[in-house]
Design a protein around this motif. Sequence first.
Motif, short mmCIF file in Angstrom:
data_model
loop_
_atom_site.label_atom_id
_atom_site.label_comp_id
_atom_site.label_asym_id
_atom_site.label_seq_id
_atom_site.Cartn_x
_atom_site.Cartn_y
_atom_site.Cartn_z
N LYS A 50 -5.85 3.37 3.96
CA LYS A 50 -6.34 4.21 2.86
C LYS A 50 -7.41 5.21 3.32
O LYS A 50 -7.85 6.05 2.53
CB LYS A 50 -6.91 3.32 1.74
N VAL A 90 -10.48 4.53 4.07
CA VAL A 90 -11.76 4.22 3.42
C VAL A 90 -12.84 4.08 4.47
O VAL A 90 -12.67 3.38 5.48
CB VAL A 90 -11.65 2.91 2.61
N LYS A 117 -3.08 -0.61 -4.97
CA LYS A 117 -4.41 -0.42 -4.38
C LYS A 117 -5.05 -1.76 -4.03
O LYS A 117 -4.45 -2.56 -3.34
CB LYS A 117 -5.27 0.42 -5.32
N ARG A 118 -6.27 -2.01 -4.53
CA ARG A 118 -6.99 -3.22 -4.13
C ARG A 118 -6.27 -4.50 -4.56
O ARG A 118 -6.50 -5.56 -4.01
CB ARG A 118 -8.40 -3.22 -4.72
N GLU A 119 -5.39 -4.39 -5.54
CA GLU A 119 -4.62 -5.55 -5.95
C GLU A 119 -3.80 -6.11 -4.79
O GLU A 119 -3.53 -7.31 -4.71
CB GLU A 119 -3.67 -5.19 -7.10
N GLY A 167 2.00 2.27 -3.33
CA GLY A 167 0.99 2.80 -4.24
C GLY A 167 0.05 1.77 -4.84
O GLY A 167 -0.82 2.12 -5.65
N LEU A 181 0.83 -1.21 0.00
CA LEU A 181 0.00 0.00 0.00
C LEU A 181 0.86 1.26 0.00
O LEU A 181 0.53 2.25 -0.67
CB LEU A 181 -0.93 -0.01 1.21
N ASP A 230 -9.88 -6.28 -9.18
CA ASP A 230 -8.49 -5.91 -8.93
C ASP A 230 -7.83 -6.93 -7.99
O ASP A 230 -6.63 -7.21 -8.13
CB ASP A 230 -8.42 -4.51 -8.31
N GLU A 231 -8.60 -7.45 -7.03
CA GLU A 231 -8.06 -8.45 -6.12
C GLU A 231 -7.61 -9.69 -6.88
O GLU A 231 -6.57 -10.28 -6.56
CB GLU A 231 -9.11 -8.83 -5.07
N TYR A 239 -6.48 -2.41 4.87
CA TYR A 239 -6.64 -1.56 3.69
C TYR A 239 -7.49 -0.34 4.01
O TYR A 239 -7.14 0.79 3.65
CB TYR A 239 -7.27 -2.36 2.55
N LYS A 240 -8.59 -0.55 4.71
CA LYS A 240 -9.47 0.57 5.06
C LYS A 240 -8.79 1.56 5.99
O LYS A 240 -8.92 2.78 5.84
CB LYS A 240 -10.75 0.03 5.72
#
Length: 266
Positions: free
Chosen positions: A262, A264, A130-132, A128, A125, A158-159, A258-259
């Motif tokens: 980021k 989110v 992302k969801r990948e 840079g 992360l 993307d995952e 991730y949340k």
Amino acid sequence: MLKRMVEMTKRYSSFFLCVILCCLAAELIGPIKLSLGKFTITFLPLLYAMIFMLILYLAKPVCGVGENYVFAASQMLSICVVFAMAKLGISSGASIKEMVSVGPILLLQNIGNIGTVLFALPIALLLGIKREAVGMSYALSREPNVALIADMYGSESDEFKGVMVCYIVGTVFGSIFMSIIPPVFIALGIFRPEAAAMAVGVGSSSMMAAGLAGVIEAAPASNPDTLTAFATISNVISSAITVYFGIFITTPLSNLIYKVMKGVKS
């Protein structure tokens, strides 16, 4: 299966010839030991065979090696794994007492999957991605993991792109990594050969085979059948547990990290 093997042999004879020649060359070279201070790294014929085939693929055009032969290579691997698993199963049965004595350690070692989430995901992360990154770091990214991500997020997500990237990288470099790193830990005295054998059983037959060969070579005083049993049983358990581990622990944890990182909102 026999009929299928005969048909494939006729159709892809040039490909099989390249494989046989590369394997023979690798076996003729044999193991190469490199001493680095207190420990020794052993390079095994499996590594040379992979490098030779890679060179043939890159040195286009070489008859018998190319994208048109990917299907044959995949089918050949599947067929060979059947014989390998039968041999490993016999070795495991001969060491069943040692397996029972280990007890829950074979199960608990899969907690290591959390490490990829706690360390690899934040780094991805920060770089840079992302969801990948969720698909890339929630597990080892072998076949069961790919199937799980496809079911949870879809094959266009993307995952899924992330898990497939790691699957491809693992297929190319995973066996090389496994054949070198575990023997180093044995040579340094950090892990016992039995622990290293369990560690190479990560849920991938090819990685396990490469890692096990290195472990056996690095621990000549240990019983090869016992080390094989530890690696095989660990591999089976890891393959079975990784799906449930992903559903209930690593994927939710990946989404949470991730949340948080980021920002989110839920």
